[in-house]
Design a protein around this motif. Structure first.
Motif, PDB file in Angstrom:
ATOM      1  N   HIS A  98       0.825  -1.216   0.000  1.00 12.17           N
ATOM      2  CA  HIS A  98       0.000   0.000   0.000  1.00 12.17           C
ATOM      3  C   HIS A  98       0.862   1.270   0.000  1.00 12.17           C
ATOM      4  CE1 HIS A  98      -3.265  -2.760   0.675  1.00 12.17           C
ATOM      5  NE2 HIS A  98      -2.622  -3.244   1.711  1.00 12.17           N
ATOM      6  N   GLY A  99       1.789   1.323  -0.948  1.00  4.52           N
ATOM      7  CA  GLY A  99       2.691   2.462  -1.072  1.00  4.52           C
ATOM      8  C   GLY A  99       2.071   3.641  -1.807  1.00  4.52           C
ATOM      9  N   LEU A 100       0.763   3.594  -2.038  1.00  8.10           N
ATOM     10  CA  LEU A 100       0.086   4.714  -2.673  1.00  8.10           C
ATOM     11  C   LEU A 100      -1.319   4.825  -2.118  1.00  8.10           C
ATOM     12  CD1 LEU A 100      -1.851   3.795  -5.658  1.00  8.10           C
ATOM     13  CD2 LEU A 100       0.123   2.309  -5.286  1.00  8.10           C
ATOM     14  N   GLN A 101      -1.853   6.005  -2.205  1.00 12.97           N
ATOM     15  CA  GLN A 101      -3.248   6.209  -1.824  1.00 12.97           C
ATOM     16  C   GLN A 101      -3.985   6.819  -3.006  1.00 12.97           C
ATOM     17  OE1 GLN A 101      -3.858   8.002   2.045  1.00 12.97           O
ATOM     18  NE2 GLN A 101      -2.450   6.556   2.978  1.00 12.97           N
ATOM     19  N   THR A 106       2.368   8.796  -7.665  1.00 15.06           N
ATOM     20  CA  THR A 106       2.963   7.475  -7.865  1.00 15.06           C
ATOM     21  C   THR A 106       3.809   7.356  -9.132  1.00 15.06           C
ATOM     22  OG1 THR A 106       1.160   6.516  -6.590  1.00 15.06           O
ATOM     23  CG2 THR A 106       2.480   5.007  -7.910  1.00 15.06           C
ATOM     24  N   CYS A 139       4.523  13.488  -1.496  1.00 15.61           N
ATOM     25  CA  CYS A 139       3.256  12.772  -1.406  1.00 15.61           C
ATOM     26  C   CYS A 139       2.470  13.405  -0.274  1.00 15.61           C
ATOM     27  CB  CYS A 139       3.489  11.288  -1.122  1.00 15.61           C
ATOM     28  SG  CYS A 139       1.947  10.395  -0.875  1.00 15.61           S
ATOM     29  N   CYS A 141      -0.425  12.138   0.819  1.00 13.37           N
ATOM     30  CA  CYS A 141      -1.358  11.151   1.376  1.00 13.37           C
ATOM     31  C   CYS A 141      -0.720  10.135   2.309  1.00 13.37           C
ATOM     32  CB  CYS A 141      -2.043  10.382   0.259  1.00 13.37           C
ATOM     33  SG  CYS A 141      -2.975  11.379  -0.908  1.00 13.37           S
ATOM     34  N   THR A 142       0.440   9.589   1.944  1.00 14.38           N
ATOM     35  CA  THR A 142       0.893   8.351   2.577  1.00 14.38           C
ATOM     36  C   THR A 142       1.706   8.503   3.849  1.00 14.38           C
ATOM     37  OG1 THR A 142       2.959   8.243   1.338  1.00 14.38           O
ATOM     38  CG2 THR A 142       1.012   7.193   0.344  1.00 14.38           C
ATOM     39  N   TYR A 144       4.820   8.398   3.681  1.00 15.96           N
ATOM     40  CA  TYR A 144       6.055   7.812   3.154  1.00 15.96           C
ATOM     41  C   TYR A 144       6.438   6.444   3.721  1.00 15.96           C
ATOM     42  CZ  TYR A 144       6.607  12.501   1.288  1.00 15.96           C
ATOM     43  OH  TYR A 144       6.397  13.687   0.656  1.00 15.96           O
ATOM     44  N   GLN A 145       5.942   6.054   4.885  1.00 16.01           N
ATOM     45  CA  GLN A 145       6.391   4.805   5.498  1.00 16.01           C
ATOM     46  C   GLN A 145       6.157   3.604   4.583  1.00 16.01           C
ATOM     47  OE1 GLN A 145       8.242   4.933   8.207  1.00 16.01           O
ATOM     48  NE2 GLN A 145       8.657   2.758   7.925  1.00 16.01           N
ATOM     49  N   ASN A 146       4.999   3.536   3.957  1.00 13.37           N
ATOM     50  CA  ASN A 146       4.730   2.402   3.073  1.00 13.37           C
ATOM     51  C   ASN A 146       5.490   2.500   1.758  1.00 13.37           C
ATOM     52  OD1 ASN A 146       3.132   1.365   5.063  1.00 13.37           O
ATOM     53  ND2 ASN A 146       1.199   1.798   4.056  1.00 13.37           N
ATOM     54  N   ILE A 147       5.840   3.704   1.352  1.00 11.39           N
ATOM     55  CA  ILE A 147       6.684   3.854   0.159  1.00 11.39           C
ATOM     56  C   ILE A 147       8.069   3.298   0.466  1.00 11.39           C
ATOM     57  CG2 ILE A 147       7.777   5.500  -1.416  1.00 11.39           C
ATOM     58  CD1 ILE A 147       5.264   7.277  -1.060  1.00 11.39           C
TER      59      ILE A 147
END
Length: 166
Positions: A98-101, A106, A139, A141-142, A144-147
């Motif tokens: 889930h590296g994007l919302q 992206t 970004c 939204c995220t 960055y942790q999941n990116i």
């Protein structure tokens, strides 16, 4: 202002057009080539949404004129998918963790991080190194942790090696 004839390659396809010298490369990609995966965010080179690869290196397409790409090879996010239409290693990692919302940023992240993933050494990869690699992309939204997690996963898969202790 007189127009200029240019020829460049985008994702392996040659494009020949006559354009105004002030036409941004991002606008050429989106409007002349019809490739809308390259997004335009800030138009000042700050957000990274417009990142493409020029001769294999990430560049901000909103900071270049199309005439500057004359005779060069561009690669956009549309070229990342595997020939069978499947996701690339990096795209799959973004999907899985889930590296994007919203997804607006992206394509820029993917174009920036793909060369990093290809060159990264899994044994010496740490969070700081990953965060430095993605520092030029924003970004909203995220968080960055999941990116970061997606990049780590992609590097491990790309190079067939995991890190002990995670």
């Amino acid at each position: 202002m007189s127009k200029r004839a240019i020829a460049l390659e985008i994702n392996g396809v040659r494009y020949e057009r006559t354009v105004e010298p002030r036409l941004l490369l991002s606008d050429f990609i989106r409007h002349e080539a019809g490739l809308t995966g390259t997004h335009v965010g800030c138009e000042h080179g700050v957000c990274g949404a417009c990142t493409v690869q020029l001769d294999g290196e990430p560049v901000r397409s909103c900071l270049m004129f199309a005439v500057q790409a004359q005779g060069r090879a561009l690669r956009t996010v549309e070229a990342m998918a595997a020939p069978d239409g499947g996701l690339s290693v990096l795209q799959q990692a973004f999907h899985e963790v889930h590296g994007l919302q919203c997804g607006f940023c992206t394509p820029g992240f993917l174009m920036t991080l793909e060369p990093f993933v290809e060159k990264a050494d899994p044994a010496s990869l740490d969070e700081r190194t990953i965060r430095e690699a993605l520092a030029g992309n924003l970004c909203r939204c995220t968080g960055y942790q999941n990116i970061v997690a997606a990049v780590r996963l992609a590097v491990e898969r790309q190079h067939g090696a995991g890190r002990n202790g995670g």
